[in-house]
Design a protein around this motif. Sequence first.
Motif, PDB file in Angstrom:
ATOM      1  N   GLY A   1       0.834  -1.015   0.261  1.00  0.00           N
ATOM      2  CA  GLY A   1       0.200   0.443   0.418  1.00  0.00           C
ATOM      3  C   GLY A   1       0.831   1.447   0.073  1.00  0.00           C
ATOM      4  N   GLU A   2       1.594   1.461   0.869  1.00  0.00           N
ATOM      5  CA  GLU A   2       2.679   2.667   1.369  1.00  0.00           C
ATOM      6  C   GLU A   2       3.950   1.870   1.478  1.00  0.00           C
ATOM      7  OE1 GLU A   2       1.328   6.086   3.926  1.00  0.00           O
ATOM      8  OE2 GLU A   2      -0.315   4.878   3.461  1.00  0.00           O
ATOM      9  N   ILE A   3       4.747   2.926   1.652  1.00  0.00           N
ATOM     10  CA  ILE A   3       6.541   2.596   2.128  1.00  0.00           C
ATOM     11  C   ILE A   3       6.462   3.881   2.483  1.00  0.00           C
ATOM     12  CG2 ILE A   3       8.783   2.015   1.843  1.00  0.00           C
ATOM     13  CD1 ILE A   3       8.307   0.757  -1.437  1.00  0.00           C
ATOM     14  N   ALA A   4       6.846   4.040   3.902  1.00  0.00           N
ATOM     15  CA  ALA A   4       7.478   4.897   4.466  1.00  0.00           C
ATOM     16  C   ALA A   4       8.887   4.751   5.331  1.00  0.00           C
ATOM     17  CB  ALA A   4       6.598   5.075   5.849  1.00  0.00           C
TER      18      ALA A   4
ATOM     19  N   GLU B   1       4.753   6.717  15.194  1.00  0.00           N
ATOM     20  CA  GLU B   1       3.836   7.748  14.714  1.00  0.00           C
ATOM     21  C   GLU B   1       3.894   6.912  13.336  1.00  0.00           C
ATOM     22  OE1 GLU B   1       4.901  11.599  13.364  1.00  0.00           O
ATOM     23  OE2 GLU B   1       3.384  11.763  11.897  1.00  0.00           O
TER      24      GLU B   1
ATOM     25  N   ARG C   1       0.020   5.111  12.756  1.00  0.00           N
ATOM     26  CA  ARG C   1      -0.185   5.273  11.099  1.00  0.00           C
ATOM     27  C   ARG C   1      -0.587   4.194  10.466  1.00  0.00           C
ATOM     28  NH1 ARG C   1      -1.099   8.992   7.298  1.00  0.00           N
ATOM     29  NH2 ARG C   1      -0.004   7.963   5.768  1.00  0.00           N
TER      30      ARG C   1
ATOM     31  N   ARG D   1      -4.135   1.058   9.306  1.00  0.00           N
ATOM     32  CA  ARG D   1      -4.452   1.762   8.112  1.00  0.00           C
ATOM     33  C   ARG D   1      -4.506   0.388   7.943  1.00  0.00           C
ATOM     34  NH1 ARG D   1      -3.461   5.865   4.853  1.00  0.00           N
ATOM     35  NH2 ARG D   1      -4.200   8.213   5.965  1.00  0.00           N
TER      36      ARG D   1
END
Lengths: 413, 413
Positions: free
Chosen positions: B37-40, B51, B55, B59
């Motif tokens: 879905g996403e990479i942080a 954080e 987050r 999700r």
Amino acid sequence: MKFSIIIIGDELLLGQVTDTNSGEIARALAPFGWQTGEIATVADDEDAIREAVNRAIERYPLVITTGGLGPTKDDITKRTLMSIFGGHLEFDPAVFENIKVIFAKRGLELNSLTKNQALVPTSCRVLQNHFGTAPAMWFETNDKARVLISMPGVPFETAGLLRDGVVSEIARRFQPDVTILHKTYIITGITESALAELLAETETDLDPSLHFAYLPTPGLIRLRIDGKDTDDARLRRMHAEACESVERVARDFIIAREDVPLEQLLLDNLANRNFKLATAESCTGGNIAHRLTLRSGASNVFVGSVVSYANEVKEGTLGVNPADIAAYGAVSETVVRQMAEGVATRLGADCSVATSGIAGPDGGTPDKPVGTVWVAAHTPTGTVTRLLHCPGNRSRVIDRASTEAMLLLLKSL
Amino acid sequence: MKFSIIIIGDELLLGQVTDTNSGEIARALAPFGWQTGEIATVADDEDAIREAVNRAIERYPLVITTGGLGPTKDDITKRTLMSIFGGHLEFDPAVFENIKVIFAKRGLELNSLTKNQALVPTSCRVLQNHFGTAPAMWFETNDKARVLISMPGVPFETAGLLRDGVVSEIARRFQPDVTILHKTYIITGITESALAELLAETETDLDPSLHFAYLPTPGLIRLRIDGKDTDDARLRRMHAEACESVERVARDFIIAREDVPLEQLLLDNLANRNFKLATAESCTGGNIAHRLTLRSGASNVFVGSVVSYANEVKEGTLGVNPADIAAYGAVSETVVRQMAEGVATRLGADCSVATSGIAGPDGGTPDKPVGTVWVAAHTPTGTVTRLLHCPGNRSRVIDRASTEAMLLLLKSL
């Protein structure tokens, strides 16, 4: 000052492409006092892009995005940015001219998808991209407090744009009255902690306008002396003094006074002396030749290489004495020395490097465990050798041995 | 099913290290129906990690983190994870045993920082790491709805842990009653869109339990046929039928029926025939030899290479006729053929590949623009050649020409 990077692209989330843009951006902005706060990688999807941009622009004065600007995708990114920064699409003749130039250079016919890349949001300022068809776009929030720069995702376009003006425009925009100075030393033959100890006094006495940045890579340390101040004359004086102090204390370990890759340093050094270079590679398997020939202009210095994986090639093509291989083994000082001298003679080079070692995971013995590598460097004045114990897996051993072989030659010149 | 990746590490934000873990994870989980879905990417900092984790876990049912577990840093990551998942640190004897084994293997002395790595949060389940000292940790939210897996950041440890059980544990945890099947074909000599057209009918008729994934890389397409269903027998039947259909329709383009790197495919193929391989490289500058020798076991097949950057090396070491270089140029079919045959003869190999071309950015002419490359493949039954027009900058030309040369040999066998 912290900023945020957003990498847009399904191909990154799928693992088909490795992101190198964020590193390129971080390294380019660091000398100007910018620190990357976070990096978000998101899909080519309106909701994902909008959420990431909104989150980032709320937290950071500067946001840089790459990707999402290909001819088939850029409507999503542009539409999303307009939903945040306002404006509408308008045809930009200068961007269209640039697209035509790029296509002519590549011998391609323009198509309608590509023409659409000349449609640019009225809310941005265009930064022309001389490396590709998609322009970079500079947006500001209504209160002018925050900047978002949208760049294409192709790595050499991103790198080109950064070099071409994006970095300097950022520096000017955020610190118009500040002078920024840098000096990079490339240092070898000392660990990072020993270097820090050596420089401890210099660093303690450092003026607050100055800062030392240590950038270690295997075998090498880059020491960058950053300076930032509104008093230009004073800064230049302090910065020069700090550099002098580093020169005095670390002189024996400095091999370069500018930030260039090791391969380029070696090629330039050899070119200045009109020396030709060859490599004889066993365990590094052609990696030194590959790293050298990635630099354009290598052909002025580099004549070629013999990758002698099999002992028969060491004997036949490089002229290593079979009796020495039998007596000392292929991974030995005698053999690596003969490889270096053999390749220089046979390929007609003045200088050479050679490697012979055990890259692993197999082939290690108690006497010569995985990571044992002999390297040699040959110059017109003689041949020097060095025994390495390289840590890590196969690819790390190969890369470290390649670096150390090049360093050995550089120091022998 | 979407999941999230968090990459922890200051070195990534500084651009000192390029993240390859997220791609490794994405590729490993994709066959099991997971989409990133996403990479942080965040700093080694308690607030930043907390954080990002909060987050992500809000999700996504699955969150994977890498990094922040080195001996000097892992207190931050572990403390932050305990602040979210609860628990306290406890000494884990099995982890300590593993640390001792790893240190003994590396010939190192244990120190107290490393011993601390055996302190593990009571709120996690340990997944033993046989590749390094930091264990992977499996956390679940109180309601058991969400999973976070914390892994060390060293790429070969991450890859090893994924292979060693992390992927299969995730598959079992989230879909205990489902059978999952995969079959990968490696396909060449056809574009992705032409392949999709060829397979259009098969794909339209596909059972909903099946899915085709196209994974293109320059010169090659990997086609993966994924199957997922609770009815094991039915799925196996449907999956086998779909594979048969692909075999029938795309037969002429299939070069392998399992997902292995091209270099390994070539080495295995040559090993099976007891053939030895050599390379003669001009514009690729040793990259083919380098890519082959990155594979362990290359020495069973690969005898060596001559990187003939200078024409004198093409003539002297490879035996290319100087008159032909003068008449046709170094970048010509005649010369590349002689290079391939010369290196096979002189290095005593049965098979060889050769390259000669213009990698750029300089050296192009109207007749032979940058990207023009001749490649040759030699086997005991003869030599074949091919003219390429490689797009992109220097490193892309080098890499593409290397791939095409290896493909040409593979198809000639």
